[in-house]
Scaffold this motif. Structure first.
Motif, PDB file in Angstrom:
ATOM      1  N   CYS A   1      -7.176  -8.742  -7.431  1.00 27.00           N
ATOM      2  CA  CYS A   1      -5.829  -8.341  -7.019  1.00 27.00           C
ATOM      3  C   CYS A   1      -5.671  -6.822  -7.120  1.00 27.00           C
ATOM      4  O   CYS A   1      -5.982  -6.238  -8.159  1.00 27.00           O
ATOM      5  CB  CYS A   1      -4.779  -9.020  -7.883  1.00 27.00           C
ATOM      6  SG  CYS A   1      -4.924 -10.806  -7.941  1.00 27.00           S
ATOM      7  N   PRO A   2      -5.154  -6.163  -6.065  1.00 25.50           N
ATOM      8  CA  PRO A   2      -4.920  -4.719  -6.139  1.00 25.50           C
ATOM      9  C   PRO A   2      -3.600  -4.418  -6.842  1.00 25.50           C
ATOM     10  O   PRO A   2      -2.849  -5.326  -7.214  1.00 25.50           O
ATOM     11  CB  PRO A   2      -4.854  -4.323  -4.657  1.00 25.50           C
ATOM     12  CG  PRO A   2      -4.302  -5.548  -3.988  1.00 25.50           C
ATOM     13  CD  PRO A   2      -4.849  -6.724  -4.746  1.00 25.50           C
ATOM     14  N   VAL A   3      -3.312  -3.144  -7.019  1.00 27.35           N
ATOM     15  CA  VAL A   3      -1.996  -2.704  -7.491  1.00 27.35           C
ATOM     16  C   VAL A   3      -1.492  -1.613  -6.560  1.00 27.35           C
ATOM     17  O   VAL A   3      -2.284  -0.868  -5.961  1.00 27.35           O
ATOM     18  CB  VAL A   3      -2.025  -2.183  -8.947  1.00 27.35           C
ATOM     19  CG1 VAL A   3      -2.384  -3.286  -9.912  1.00 27.35           C
ATOM     20  CG2 VAL A   3      -2.983  -1.010  -9.098  1.00 27.35           C
ATOM     21  N   VAL A   4      -0.179  -1.523  -6.422  1.00 26.96           N
ATOM     22  CA  VAL A   4       0.463  -0.505  -5.592  1.00 26.96           C
ATOM     23  C   VAL A   4       1.254   0.407  -6.527  1.00 26.96           C
ATOM     24  O   VAL A   4       2.082  -0.074  -7.319  1.00 26.96           O
ATOM     25  CB  VAL A   4       1.403  -1.146  -4.547  1.00 26.96           C
ATOM     26  CG1 VAL A   4       2.095  -0.071  -3.723  1.00 26.96           C
ATOM     27  CG2 VAL A   4       0.618  -2.092  -3.642  1.00 26.96           C
ATOM     28  N   THR A   5       0.994   1.705  -6.450  1.00 26.28           N
ATOM     29  CA  THR A   5       1.633   2.648  -7.365  1.00 26.28           C
ATOM     30  C   THR A   5       2.323   3.768  -6.593  1.00 26.28           C
ATOM     31  O   THR A   5       2.061   3.996  -5.408  1.00 26.28           O
ATOM     32  CB  THR A   5       0.602   3.273  -8.333  1.00 26.28           C
ATOM     33  OG1 THR A   5      -0.113   4.329  -7.662  1.00 26.28           O
ATOM     34  CG2 THR A   5      -0.389   2.245  -8.842  1.00 26.28           C
ATOM     35  N   SER A   6       3.178   4.483  -7.298  1.00 19.34           N
ATOM     36  CA  SER A   6       3.740   5.723  -6.771  1.00 19.34           C
ATOM     37  C   SER A   6       2.715   6.832  -6.996  1.00 19.34           C
ATOM     38  O   SER A   6       1.731   6.635  -7.727  1.00 19.34           O
ATOM     39  CB  SER A   6       5.050   6.043  -7.489  1.00 19.34           C
ATOM     40  OG  SER A   6       4.826   6.197  -8.882  1.00 19.34           O
ATOM     41  N   PRO A   7       2.894   8.006  -6.401  1.00 20.10           N
ATOM     42  CA  PRO A   7       1.900   9.083  -6.573  1.00 20.10           C
ATOM     43  C   PRO A   7       1.665   9.478  -8.024  1.00 20.10           C
ATOM     44  O   PRO A   7       0.581   9.957  -8.365  1.00 20.10           O
ATOM     45  CB  PRO A   7       2.511  10.240  -5.764  1.00 20.10           C
ATOM     46  CG  PRO A   7       3.312   9.558  -4.704  1.00 20.10           C
ATOM     47  CD  PRO A   7       3.913   8.364  -5.390  1.00 20.10           C
ATOM     48  N   ASP A   8       2.677   9.279  -8.895  1.00 21.81           N
ATOM     49  CA  ASP A   8       2.495   9.661 -10.303  1.00 21.81           C
ATOM     50  C   ASP A   8       1.802   8.570 -11.119  1.00 21.81           C
ATOM     51  O   ASP A   8       1.616   8.706 -12.328  1.00 21.81           O
ATOM     52  CB  ASP A   8       3.837  10.018 -10.945  1.00 21.81           C
ATOM     53  CG  ASP A   8       4.793   8.826 -11.033  1.00 21.81           C
ATOM     54  OD1 ASP A   8       4.410   7.711 -10.658  1.00 21.81           O
ATOM     55  OD2 ASP A   8       5.947   9.032 -11.472  1.00 21.81           O
TER      56      ASP A   8
END
Length: 441
Positions: free
Chosen positions: A403-410
Motif C-alpha cells: 500500500c502506498p501513502v500520499v503526503t503533502s510536500p512537508d
C-alpha cells in the motif's frame, strides 16, 4: 488441581524473571498463585502486570485498584500498564496487538524473562474453533500451547489442562471466593464471547462427551503439529538456496520452512500468508527463465532467478510528485491513483479505497511514496498519530500488500490508501471544491 506439571514450565527460569498477566479475574488469579507457589522453589522474580485498555472508565480503575491490593497482600510486585489502542475496527485484535507490543517491550528490557498467562482448557477449545474459521493449519489450530514463542516473547500457560470449574474450586480451596468479572465478557458481539456463552455450551449439551473429545483432538493435533515443525526444522538445516529444494517440499512443510527462513533472514516471526505460498508454488513450477520478484512485505521480496531463490530487497518504488490538477491519474507500482473534482458531496466513501478532501486546503502538489518504517498519521476522528503498522494490522491487511501513502510536500501523511484517511483537509458543509482520490488496481 494437580500442579506438579506446572513446575516443569517454570524450572528453566530459575533465578530469572516471570511476568504474569493479571486482570484480577479467576483465571489470572489462579495463574498468579501458581507462579507464586513455584517462586519459592525456583527463586525467580515475579511481577503481576495489569493492563488498562482505557475502555470501561470507572470499572477499569476499580479493577486496577483491586488487582494492586491483591498483589500487595500476596507480596508480589505489581505494575499497571495503560494501553493506547489504535482506532479502527476489530477491537479484540487491536487490544491483543497492544498487549503484545507491551509484552515485547517488557521482555526487551528483561532478557531471558517470560510471560505467564491464565488461559485454560476452555480458552483452548475456543481458540481451536476461531482458528478453524480462519483456515489455520495444525500449527495454528494448536497455537495456544503450554509454552509458545511469538516475536521473541516466551508465553507460559500452566492452566491449559484445567477446566474453568477446576480453577474456581482451586481458588475457593485457597480462601478466595471473589474475583473480578469483566462486564464486557457478556457482550456476544465479540466472537470469543459468542462461542463461550452460547455456541459451545449448546454444542456440549447436544453432543455428550464432546468437551472431552475436543480436548483429545487438540492433544493429538498438537502432536501432529510438533512432528511437522520438527521435520521443518530438519529440512531448514538442509536449505541450500536452490529452487529445487523448495519444489521438493511437501506443501505442509513448505509453509513451515518458509516461516523459519523468514525468521532467520528477516529477524521477524512472519507467518507466510496463503496467497504468498500459492504464488511461490506457481512461480517455482512455471517455465519462465526470466528473474521474478515475489512480494513478501514492504521492502522485501523473494527473488527467483534460474534455479536460485533468495530473500532480497524489493525494487524500490520511486517517490512521485503528483500535480493532480494536471494529471488525473498516476501509476504507482501495481496501483493507479485517480483524482476527480466533484461539485456535490457524494456521501462518505464506503471504504478506504477512496478519500475526500477540501481541495482549497490542499497543496498544489502531492507526494506518493511507499510505506516506510515509523510512518504514522492522525486518523479521521482522532487527535493523536497512530502508526500505519497498527492501522494495517487492525484492518487485517497482510504485510505483503504494498500500500502506498500520499503526503503533502512537508511529509505529512494525508491518506494511506486501503488503510486510513486523516484529519487533514476534511470536507465540511461549507466546502466549495471537493477532491476525491481513489486507488485502483
Amino acid at each position: 488441581m494437580k500442579l506438579d506439571d506446572c513446575g516443569k514450565l517454570f524450572a528453566p527460569f530459575q533465578h530469572g524473571r516471570l511476568f504474569v498477566g493479571f486482570s484480577g479475574g479467576a483465571d489470572s488469579t489462579a495463574a498468579l498463585l501458581v507462579a507464586r507457589r513455584f517462586r519459592e522453589i525456583f527463586h525467580y522474580r515475579l511481577t503481576a502486570i495489569h493492563f488498562d485498555h482505557g475502555l470501561r472508565g470507572a470499572e477499569s480503575a476499580a479493577e486496577a485498584e483491586a488487582a494492586q491490593r491483591f498483589a500487595r497482600n500476596c507480596a508480589i510486585e505489581f505494575r499497571l500498564v495503560r494501553l493506547a489502542l489504535s482506532p479502527g475496527p476489530g477491537l479484540e485484535s487491536r487490544a491483543r496487538a497492544a498487549r503484545l507490543d507491551a509484552w515485547k517491550e517488557l521482555v526487551r528490557e528483561n532478557p531471558g524473562s517470560a510471560v505467564v498467562l491464565g488461559h485454560h482448557a476452555g480458552d483452548r477449545a475456543e481458540n481451536l474453533l476461531l482458528r478453524l474459521a480462519r483456515g489455520s493449519n495444525a500449527t495454528g489450530l494448536t497455537s495456544m500451547r503450554s509454552r509458545s514463542e511469538v516475536d521473541n516473547v516466551i508465553f507460559l500457560r500452566p492452566l491449559l489442562g484445567f477446566a474453568r470449574a477446576e480453577i474456581e474450586e482451586f481458588l475457593r480451596e485457597n480462601g478466595i471466593s471473589e474475583w473480578a468479572r469483566d462486564s464486557s465478557n457478556a457482550e456476544n458481539r465479540f466472537r470469543r464471547n459468542l462461542l463461550r456463552n452460547r455456541l459451545l455450551p449448546e454444542f456440549y449439551a447436544k453432543l455428550p462427551g464432546s468437551e472431552a473429545g475436543l480436548r483429545h483432538s487438540l492433544d493429538v493435533l498438537e502432536l501432529d503439529a510438533e512432528f511437522l515443525e520438527q521435520e521443518a526444522e530438519r529440512r531448514f538445516r538442509e536449505l541450500d538456496g536452490s529452487a529445487a529444494f523448495w519444489r521438493e517440499l511437501h506443501p505442509a512443510l513448505l509453509v513451515r520452512v518458509l516461516r523459519l527462513w523468514f525468521r532467520a533472514g528477516l529477524g521477524t516471526d512472519l507467518i507466510p500468508p496463503p496467497e504468498l505460498v500459492r504464488r511461490l508454488q506457481s512461480e517455482l513450477n512455471a517455465p519462465k527463465p526470466e528473474p521474478r520478484l515475489i512480494p513478501v512485505q514492504s521492502g522485501i521480496s523473494l527473488r527467483l532467478q534460474g534455479d536460485t531463490l533468495q530473500i532480497a530487497a524489493a525494487a524500490a518504488l520511486p517517490r512521485l510528485i503528483w500535480k493532480f490538477d494536471q494529471e488525473t491519474e498516476i501509476v504507482f507500482g501495481p496501483f493507479r491513483l485517480r483524482a476527480e473534482r466533484l461539485e456535490n458531496f457524494p456521501g462518505p466513501p464506503p471504504d478506504c479505497a477512496a478519500a475526500l478532501f477540501d481541495a482549497d486546503r490542499l497543496p498544489e502538489t502531492l507526494t506518493v511514496r511507499a510505506r516506510e518504517a515509523g510512518d504514522a498519521l492522525i486518523p479521521f476522528g482522532g487527535s493523536k498519530p497512530v502508526s500505519l503498522k497498527k492501522l494495517r494490522t487492525g484492518r487485517g491487511i497482510p504485510a505483503s500488500t504494498p500500500c502506498p501513502v500520499v503526503t503533502s510536500p512537508d511529509g505529512t501523511i494525508l491518506w494511506a490508501p486501503l488503510i486510513r484517511h486523516t484529519v487533514h483537509a476534511p470536507v465540511a458543509p461549507e466546502t466549495r471544491r471537493i477532491l476525491r482520490l481513489t486507488i485502483l488496481r
